[in-house]
Design an enzyme around this catalytic site. Structure first.
Site, PDB file in Angstrom:
ATOM      1  N   HIS A 274       0.850  -1.199   0.000  1.00  0.00           N
ATOM      2  CA  HIS A 274       0.000   0.000   0.000  1.00  0.00           C
ATOM      3  C   HIS A 274       0.884   1.247   0.000  1.00  0.00           C
ATOM      4  CE1 HIS A 274      -3.062   2.817   1.379  1.00  0.00           C
ATOM      5  NE2 HIS A 274      -3.936   1.880   1.710  1.00  0.00           N
TER       6      HIS A 274
ATOM      7  N   GLU B 163      -1.023   1.515  -5.300  1.00  0.00           N
ATOM      8  CA  GLU B 163      -0.819   0.265  -4.571  1.00  0.00           C
ATOM      9  C   GLU B 163      -0.743  -0.928  -5.513  1.00  0.00           C
ATOM     10  OE1 GLU B 163      -3.936   0.168  -1.537  1.00  0.00           O
ATOM     11  OE2 GLU B 163      -4.095   2.334  -1.748  1.00  0.00           O
TER      12      GLU B 163
END
Ligand SMILES: O=P(O)(O)OC[C@H]1O[C@H](O)[C@H](O)[C@@H](O)[C@@H]1O
EC number: 5.1.3.15
Length: 300
Positions: free
Chosen positions: A155, A260
């Site tokens: 992320h 991400e």
């Protein structure tokens, strides 16, 4: 088990109040928080602002760290889970241990594992290759006798000069699921840019091609993210209104965008018994030479 002191260029220290592995080589510097196993800093040689953004208002553990590269595992968000589980799984609030590491001709390679997750049916391992580029591998092993399903993400919070002025190339024509619109499908036209009103993005691009360029004229750089065996791209920034309710973002929402590497939403991974699934990303930084062509590598 390897100790950090055994690896030239690696030491244990404190970064932003967090116990961290600090990596310093001619190719780059980096820091990895042991809480979360989270890369929180990566600066290739030549300096410049950090590639990664880390909240200036971090909450205390066990609240997850906002910034760097949280490891979302064994599920992304609450994909396929009951409502009461922690968002993005258990790895980002685990304490990680260094299990192996070595100096290589290209920098440093580290292997880490989360501790305290023995109750899960799956095993997680992470590889970091820190050199001119940052290569990041997540390896999920299924030691059981039945297939197991996961979703996952690296992320990345990338530091930008102003999120309203950056774009992400590599998503044109893809259908995305807009989590700010009940996950309804929409089609991406051209590069991603933060919408004007409301200025926020929570988009999941399933079946994405795996190479994305974050173009930041304000910092005069392009960050390239190349993903292997991660079929989903996610582009997230909460925007001013949502960020106002987040103590670790607040007025800093313009300073980052999350691009991400993931397997999420419909891109579920089935890990057969005895098998290991790996997702990799490679992050590199380039200068901007023109508006349309490919990036030019900044000489180190
Ligand atoms: O607040 P967190 O649990 O760290 O999640 C932050 C964000 O992560 C991803 O980008 C999700 O798509 C978003 O829906 C979520 O808001």
């Amino acid at each position: 088990m390897t100790t950090p002191e055994e690896i030239p260029g690696v030491r244990v220290g404190t970064v932003a109040g967090l116990d961290a592995l600090i990596v310093e080589t001619p190719q780059s510097t980096a820091a990895i928080s042991l809480f979360g196993g989270q890369v929180i800093s990566f600066v290739p040689a030549g300096g410049g602002p950090d590639v990664l953004w880390l909240s200036p208002h971090l909450a205390d553990p066990p609240t997850p760290l906002r910034g760097g590269t949280p490891v979302c595992w064994p599920y992304f968000a609450r994909d396929g889970q009951p409502d009461d589980v922690p968002s993005h799984g258990y790895a980002r609030t685990a304490t990680w241990v260094l299990t192996d590491g070595r100096r290589t001709g290209r920098g440093v390679e580290l292997d880490l594992e989360p501790s305290g997750l023995d109750d899960l049916d799956l095993r997680l391992r992470m590889t970091l290759r820190i050199g001119d580029t940052l290569e990041h591998g997540l390896h999920t092993h299924n030691p059981g006798t039945a297939p197991a399903t996961i979703t996952e993400a690296l992320h990345n919070y990338f530091r930008v000069a102003d999120v309203t002025r950056v774009r992400v190339r590599g998503l044109d024509t893809l259908t995305y699921l807009d989590k700010f619109d009940h996950s309804n499908p929409h089609v991406q036209h051209g590069d991603w840019a933060l919408p004007e009103e409301p200025a926020r993005s929570d988009r999941l691009y399933p079946d994405a091609p795996g190479t994305y360029h974050l173009i930041d004229p304000g910092l005069d750089r392009e960050i390239q993210v190349s993903v292997r065996d991660g079929r989903t791209a996610v582009v997230w920034n909460p925007g001013a209104d949502v960020a106002a309710g987040m103590a670790d973002v607040g007025s800093s929402w313009r300073e980052f965008v999350c691009v991400e590497a993931a397997n999420a939403g419909p891109d579920v991974v089935v890990v057969p018994p005895g098998a290991t699934h790996s997702m990799w990303q490679s992050i590199s930084v380039h200068g901007i030479t023109d508006g349309e062509g490919g990036p030019t590598v900044v000489p180190s």
